[in-house]
Design a protein around this motif. Structure first.
Motif, PDB file in Angstrom:
ATOM      1  N   THR A   1       9.739  -0.556   4.199  1.00 49.55           N
ATOM      2  CA  THR A   1       9.277   0.477   3.268  1.00 49.55           C
ATOM      3  C   THR A   1       7.789   0.736   3.467  1.00 49.55           C
ATOM      4  O   THR A   1       6.997  -0.187   3.622  1.00 49.55           O
ATOM      5  CB  THR A   1       9.531   0.042   1.810  1.00 49.55           C
TER       6      THR A   1
ATOM      7  N   GLN B   1       3.381  -1.161   6.048  1.00 47.57           N
ATOM      8  CA  GLN B   1       4.829  -1.275   6.181  1.00 47.57           C
ATOM      9  C   GLN B   1       5.208  -2.650   5.630  1.00 47.57           C
ATOM     10  O   GLN B   1       4.684  -3.667   6.089  1.00 47.57           O
ATOM     11  CB  GLN B   1       5.232  -1.135   7.650  1.00 47.57           C
TER      12      GLN B   1
ATOM     13  N   VAL C   1      11.576  -4.954  -2.768  1.00 44.61           N
ATOM     14  CA  VAL C   1      11.220  -3.795  -1.941  1.00 44.61           C
ATOM     15  C   VAL C   1      11.740  -4.044  -0.520  1.00 44.61           C
ATOM     16  O   VAL C   1      11.402  -5.050   0.102  1.00 44.61           O
ATOM     17  CB  VAL C   1       9.697  -3.569  -1.916  1.00 44.61           C
TER      18      VAL C   1
ATOM     19  N   SER D   1      10.749   5.295   1.027  1.00 48.65           N
ATOM     20  CA  SER D   1      11.864   4.487   1.525  1.00 48.65           C
ATOM     21  C   SER D   1      12.095   4.791   3.000  1.00 48.65           C
ATOM     22  O   SER D   1      11.760   5.871   3.497  1.00 48.65           O
ATOM     23  CB  SER D   1      13.129   4.770   0.718  1.00 48.65           C
TER      24      SER D   1
ATOM     25  N   TRP E   1      12.856  -3.096  -7.358  1.00 46.36           N
ATOM     26  CA  TRP E   1      13.314  -1.972  -6.551  1.00 46.36           C
ATOM     27  C   TRP E   1      14.744  -1.614  -6.927  1.00 46.36           C
ATOM     28  O   TRP E   1      15.625  -2.466  -6.996  1.00 46.36           O
ATOM     29  CB  TRP E   1      13.242  -2.315  -5.068  1.00 46.36           C
TER      30      TRP E   1
ATOM     31  N   GLU F   1      16.252   4.459  -4.992  1.00 47.26           N
ATOM     32  CA  GLU F   1      15.180   4.252  -4.009  1.00 47.26           C
ATOM     33  C   GLU F   1      13.818   4.444  -4.689  1.00 47.26           C
ATOM     34  O   GLU F   1      12.960   5.192  -4.244  1.00 47.26           O
ATOM     35  CB  GLU F   1      15.321   5.200  -2.821  1.00 47.26           C
TER      36      GLU F   1
ATOM     37  N   TYR G   1       4.841   5.054  -2.322  1.00 43.01           N
ATOM     38  CA  TYR G   1       5.821   4.403  -1.460  1.00 43.01           C
ATOM     39  C   TYR G   1       6.828   5.419  -0.932  1.00 43.01           C
ATOM     40  O   TYR G   1       7.065   6.473  -1.526  1.00 43.01           O
ATOM     41  CB  TYR G   1       6.567   3.290  -2.216  1.00 43.01           C
TER      42      TYR G   1
END
Length: 388
Positions: free
Chosen positions: A34, A44, A30, A66, A96, A101, A64
């Protein structure tokens, strides 16, 4: 959220139990920055992040967004979410996918990969953030009526709940010749409606739409007389019972789970469609006088669900959005009026009075204001029926 084993503020016994029985989400690759959250808490992602540990078994909402690289300016993309039902000590692995994304959970179906992760879990531990125990009570209060089965039935077939609907044209013109043959009108639009009519008609991409119960547009039975149409337009019980019979015949109280699902999609997932469905379903429940008399447990449950939902939204929010045309106050005013009618269970009536007093104090709403009884009621007549 950089990962780590901090459990500050958590009861030691609870921490030990979650450590032994909790599930683990291993989220690899990730990107740093993100926005990622589980249930009612988001962070974050930091450079050390590899997932979340000590997750209470049960239903959870992973979400989540991007984020662009700092060199491009920090812009947050639309939120994506999914409901996960986790078992005690379960390990779920996702990688990920930078192209999409999105998180790819296919690794969780690979027994060899799961065994490898399980064997190295102790090494991963410093990079796993603990579940935010401080939001657990709030999350349970918002989803206590939502079962795994109901959530799975309502989620898109794609398994992803997106803040922005993925739409495609109803008619695709793949070739230049096809597009050229379409009628054109180069004159300026005379109205907004005309402009909208010229736009291509769009539809949800298959498998991406939320699968909410359909709230009946016709609130009366086939062959209804004008008098029955008027009655069924004032008391929506026929429409509610139709919805319950079609979708929740075995467990009618599961409709409260759908109300919670729609609210979570809106509150946490930023899905406006969830808000619109929540409004439609709430109006149907609150304006069904006969059902209020017949279904004591359903409406006791509705009061409890609304108590927790309305507690999560700032009071000024209702002024701008929910109170369009006095939606919430007028809807609840009808409910409180019906619940005080003849034949309603005494326990339900008392609970409704306490709820009414709570809302009046919290939001300063006036549910006792006189309604315009002389306002005309617009009803839809069946084909061929006229009123002189």
């Amino acid at each position: 959220m950089a990962g780590g084993s901090s459990t500050v503020g958590m009861d030691p016994d609870v921490a030990l139990r979650l450590f032994e029985e909790g599930a683990t989400l291993v989220l690899l690759g990730v990107p740093q920055g993100t926005e990622l959250g589980i249930d009612c808490k988001s962070w974050q992602v930091g450079p050390r992040f590899r997932g979340v540990k000590m997750i209470p078994p049960g239903l959870h909402f992973l979400n989540y967004s991007s984020v662009n690289s700092p060199s491009c300016g920090r812009e947050i993309g639309p939120k994506t979410g999914l409901f996960l039902s986790l078992k005690p000590r379960e390990i779920l692995v996702a990688n990920w996918d930078p192209k999409e994304e999105d998180l790819d959970f296919s690794a969780s179906k690979n027994e060899e990969e799961l065994s490898r992760i399980r064997a190295t879990l102790q090494e991963l531990d410093p990079y796993l953030g603990p579940y935010p125990y401080e939001v657990m009570r709030k999350w349970v209060s918002l989803t206590d009526r939502l079962s795994e089965e109901v959530a799975n039935n309502l989620q898109p077939l794609s398994g992803r709940i997106c803040a922005y609907s993925e739409v495609i044209p109803e008619i695709e013109f793949r070739h230049t010749k096809d597009r050229a043959e379409q009628p054109r009108n180069d004159t300026a639009c005379q109205s907004m409606r005309e402009g909208l009519n010229r736009l291509p008609r769009m539809k949800h991409r298959e498998g991406t739409e939320l699968r909410f119960s359909v709230v009946p547009k016709k609130t009366y039975p086939p062959g209804a007389t004008p008098a029955e149409i008027t009655r069924c337009s004032l008391d929506l019980s026929y429409a509610l019972e139709t919805l319950l019979e079609k979708n929740y015949q075995v467990q009618p109280l599961n409709v409260l789970g759908e109300l919670q699902f729609a609210f979570v999609c809106f509150l946490i997932g930023n899905v406006y469609e969830g808000f619109e469905h929540w409004k439609r379903l709430l109006a149907l429940l609150c304006r069904s006088e006969d059902s209020i008399r017949m279904r004591k447990d359903l409406y006791l449950g509705l009061i409890a669900v609304l108590y927790h939902q309305l507690g999560e939204i700032p009071p000024d929010f209702f002024v701008d959005i929910v109170s369009q045309n006095n939606f919430l106050t007028s809807t609840l005013q009808d409910f409180f009026q019906f619940v005080n009618g003849p034949g309603v269970d005494g326990t339900l009536r008392k609970r409704a009075e306490k709820f009414k007093a709570h809302l009046t104090k919290k939001f300063c709403w006036d549910f006792d204001a006189d309604t315009d009884d002389c306002a005309p009621v617009v009803v839809e007549l069946p084909d061929g029926v006229t009123v002189d």
